[in-house]
Scaffold this motif. Structure first.
Motif, PDB file in Angstrom:
ATOM      1  N   UNK A  58       0.845  -1.200   0.000  1.00 61.04           N
ATOM      2  CA  UNK A  58       0.000   0.000   0.000  1.00 61.04           C
ATOM      3  C   UNK A  58       0.876   1.243   0.000  1.00 61.04           C
ATOM      4  N   UNK A  59       1.930   1.252   0.842  1.00 62.77           N
ATOM      5  CA  UNK A  59       2.824   2.410   0.919  1.00 62.77           C
ATOM      6  C   UNK A  59       3.494   2.682  -0.423  1.00 62.77           C
ATOM      7  N   UNK A  60       3.789   1.620  -1.167  1.00 64.01           N
ATOM      8  CA  UNK A  60       4.488   1.784  -2.433  1.00 64.01           C
ATOM      9  C   UNK A  60       3.627   2.494  -3.472  1.00 64.01           C
ATOM     10  N   UNK A  61       2.329   2.545  -3.269  1.00 67.93           N
ATOM     11  CA  UNK A  61       1.426   3.143  -4.249  1.00 67.93           C
ATOM     12  C   UNK A  61       0.768   4.419  -3.740  1.00 67.93           C
ATOM     13  N   UNK A  62       1.393   5.065  -2.777  1.00 65.51           N
ATOM     14  CA  UNK A  62       0.862   6.300  -2.200  1.00 65.51           C
ATOM     15  C   UNK A  62       1.938   7.384  -2.237  1.00 65.51           C
ATOM     16  N   UNK A  63       1.527   8.610  -2.565  1.00 72.04           N
ATOM     17  CA  UNK A  63       2.464   9.728  -2.623  1.00 72.04           C
ATOM     18  C   UNK A  63       2.860  10.150  -1.207  1.00 72.04           C
ATOM     19  N   UNK A  64       4.153  10.266  -0.969  1.00 68.72           N
ATOM     20  CA  UNK A  64       4.675  10.719   0.320  1.00 68.72           C
ATOM     21  C   UNK A  64       5.690  11.835   0.079  1.00 68.72           C
ATOM     22  N   UNK A  88       7.031  17.689  -3.465  1.00 63.29           N
ATOM     23  CA  UNK A  88       5.654  17.204  -3.576  1.00 63.29           C
ATOM     24  C   UNK A  88       4.693  18.225  -2.977  1.00 63.29           C
ATOM     25  N   UNK A  89       3.723  18.727  -3.751  1.00 62.31           N
ATOM     26  CA  UNK A  89       2.727  19.643  -3.194  1.00 62.31           C
ATOM     27  C   UNK A  89       2.003  18.985  -2.019  1.00 62.31           C
ATOM     28  N   UNK A  90       1.825  19.694  -0.905  1.00 59.71           N
ATOM     29  CA  UNK A  90       1.231  19.099   0.301  1.00 59.71           C
ATOM     30  C   UNK A  90      -0.131  18.451   0.067  1.00 59.71           C
ATOM     31  N   UNK A  91      -0.943  19.037  -0.842  1.00 55.31           N
ATOM     32  CA  UNK A  91      -2.280  18.494  -1.039  1.00 55.31           C
ATOM     33  C   UNK A  91      -2.279  17.169  -1.792  1.00 55.31           C
ATOM     34  N   UNK A  92      -1.114  16.727  -2.310  1.00 56.25           N
ATOM     35  CA  UNK A  92      -1.031  15.420  -2.953  1.00 56.25           C
ATOM     36  C   UNK A  92      -0.601  14.331  -1.973  1.00 56.25           C
ATOM     37  N   UNK A  93      -0.162  14.714  -0.786  1.00 58.55           N
ATOM     38  CA  UNK A  93       0.336  13.749   0.187  1.00 58.55           C
ATOM     39  C   UNK A  93      -0.748  12.731   0.556  1.00 58.55           C
ATOM     40  N   UNK A  94      -0.382  11.460   0.564  1.00 57.73           N
ATOM     41  CA  UNK A  94      -1.297  10.406   0.980  1.00 57.73           C
ATOM     42  C   UNK A  94      -2.238   9.928  -0.104  1.00 57.73           C
ATOM     43  N   UNK A  95      -2.134  10.497  -1.315  1.00 54.87           N
ATOM     44  CA  UNK A  95      -3.039  10.102  -2.401  1.00 54.87           C
ATOM     45  C   UNK A  95      -2.528   8.840  -3.107  1.00 54.87           C
ATOM     46  N   UNK A  96      -3.465   7.937  -3.439  1.00 58.28           N
ATOM     47  CA  UNK A  96      -3.126   6.832  -4.319  1.00 58.28           C
ATOM     48  C   UNK A  96      -3.402   7.279  -5.757  1.00 58.28           C
ATOM     49  N   UNK A  97      -3.243   6.385  -6.705  1.00 59.09           N
ATOM     50  CA  UNK A  97      -3.384   6.796  -8.111  1.00 59.09           C
ATOM     51  C   UNK A  97      -4.787   7.310  -8.416  1.00 59.09           C
ATOM     52  N   UNK A  98      -5.815   6.638  -7.872  1.00 54.16           N
ATOM     53  CA  UNK A  98      -7.191   7.047  -8.159  1.00 54.16           C
ATOM     54  C   UNK A  98      -7.466   8.454  -7.637  1.00 54.16           C
ATOM     55  N   UNK A 130       4.782   4.978  -5.524  1.00 55.72           N
ATOM     56  CA  UNK A 130       5.139   5.677  -4.296  1.00 55.72           C
ATOM     57  C   UNK A 130       6.520   6.301  -4.359  1.00 55.72           C
ATOM     58  N   UNK A 131       7.376   5.779  -5.236  1.00 57.25           N
ATOM     59  CA  UNK A 131       8.741   6.293  -5.334  1.00 57.25           C
ATOM     60  C   UNK A 131       8.881   7.410  -6.371  1.00 57.25           C
ATOM     61  N   UNK A 132       8.025   7.386  -7.421  1.00 56.25           N
ATOM     62  CA  UNK A 132       8.168   8.388  -8.483  1.00 56.25           C
ATOM     63  C   UNK A 132       6.825   8.646  -9.184  1.00 56.25           C
ATOM     64  N   UNK A 133       6.546   9.924  -9.381  1.00 56.44           N
ATOM     65  CA  UNK A 133       5.352  10.336 -10.118  1.00 56.44           C
ATOM     66  C   UNK A 133       5.793  11.268 -11.240  1.00 56.44           C
ATOM     67  N   UNK A 134       5.295  11.026 -12.451  1.00 54.53           N
ATOM     68  CA  UNK A 134       5.575  11.894 -13.591  1.00 54.53           C
ATOM     69  C   UNK A 134       4.254  12.445 -14.111  1.00 54.53           C
ATOM     70  N   UNK A 135       4.122  13.771 -14.066  1.00 56.18           N
ATOM     71  CA  UNK A 135       2.911  14.447 -14.514  1.00 56.18           C
ATOM     72  C   UNK A 135       3.215  15.303 -15.740  1.00 56.18           C
ATOM     73  N   UNK A 136       2.544  15.012 -16.853  1.00 57.79           N
ATOM     74  CA  UNK A 136       2.732  15.796 -18.075  1.00 57.79           C
ATOM     75  C   UNK A 136       1.698  16.910 -18.155  1.00 57.79           C
ATOM     76  N   UNK A 137       2.155  18.110 -18.493  1.00 60.16           N
ATOM     77  CA  UNK A 137       1.260  19.237 -18.740  1.00 60.16           C
ATOM     78  C   UNK A 137       1.491  19.722 -20.168  1.00 60.16           C
ATOM     79  N   UNK A 138       0.400  19.885 -20.891  1.00 56.70           N
ATOM     80  CA  UNK A 138       0.486  20.256 -22.305  1.00 56.70           C
ATOM     81  C   UNK A 138       0.103  21.724 -22.502  1.00 56.70           C
ATOM     82  N   UNK A 139       0.917  22.415 -23.318  1.00 51.27           N
ATOM     83  CA  UNK A 139       0.709  23.848 -23.546  1.00 51.27           C
ATOM     84  C   UNK A 139       0.710  24.153 -25.038  1.00 51.27           C
TER      85      UNK A 139
END
Length: 209
Positions: A58-64, A88-98, A130-139
């Motif tokens: 569970x920890x491996x799939x949660x943002x910390x 990591x933005x504070x409001x993303x802490x504890x979030x899973x992928x969903x 949980x170790x890495x998140x990649x977010x793409x933003x398109x402009x």
């Protein structure tokens, strides 16, 4: 008579043997409740190991705070990419992928003023763990004539609507900002973008008294 006596002694001996077996096996847990058999202990260790494995998964799939959070800006004009690792933005802490997907969808619906000025088109999750998140933003920069959006903001504790230039007031409302849900109020304090007049009126109808 001696034969009968012999049988009685045999029966008595058998009974004592049965009682001894009961005390040695079935009655052991009753008289010594704190003592566990090796099999019981092995079973407990196995259960605890499974619980730890589940918690670890569970920890491996949660943002910390230790998650590597990478934002990749993609220029749709030439398909170039620019990646930057940020705290990591504070409001993303504890979030899973969903949960993270839902948050990103909400952001795409009402991006900040700064994002709109940069030509924000949308975003997607390239990778998540949980170790890495990649977010793409398109402009993609929009021509001046296509900028037909509005900004919702707070002035004198009331909700106001600005035109696309961010300075001209389009409408002053009777919606008290302090009475809005905390999540909506936070968006307005950062200046919320509304893309169409229909979306604007939907918002105003939802929160007007």
């Amino acid at each position: 008579m001696k034969f009968v006596k012999g049988i009685s002694l045999f029966i008595l001996a058998s009974g004592l043997f049965a009682v001894g077996c009961f005390l040695g096996f079935s009655g052991h847990e009753f008289f010594y409740p704190g003592i566990r058999t090796p099999q019981d202990k092995k079973s407990d260790v196995s259960s605890r190991s499974e619980e730890k494995a589940e918690a670890s998964a569970w920890d491996e799939n949660v943002i910390t705070a230790d998650t590597s959070f990478v934002v990749i800006e993609v220029n749709l004009e030439d398909q170039s990419e620019q990646a930057e690792e940020i705290p990591v933005p504070p409001y993303y802490m504890g979030m899973d992928r969903l949960d993270f997907e839902k948050q990103i969808q909400n952001f795409d619906k009402s991006p900040s003023l700064n994002e709109m000025q940069k030509g924000f088109q949308g975003s997607e999750i390239r990778s998540f763990s949980g170790s890495r998140v990649e977010l793409c933003k398109f402009y993609q920069e929009k021509p001046e004539e296509e900028e037909e959006f509005y900004y919702l903001a707070v002035r004198d504790n009331m909700v106001v609507v600005y035109r696309a230039d961010g300075e001209t007031i389009y409408m002053e409302t009777d919606i008290p900002a302090p009475e809005l849900p905390a999540e909506i109020l936070m968006d307005l304090l950062q200046i919320r973008t509304v893309n169409t007049q229909e979306d604007l009126y939907d918002f105003l109808e939802s929160y007007s008294s």
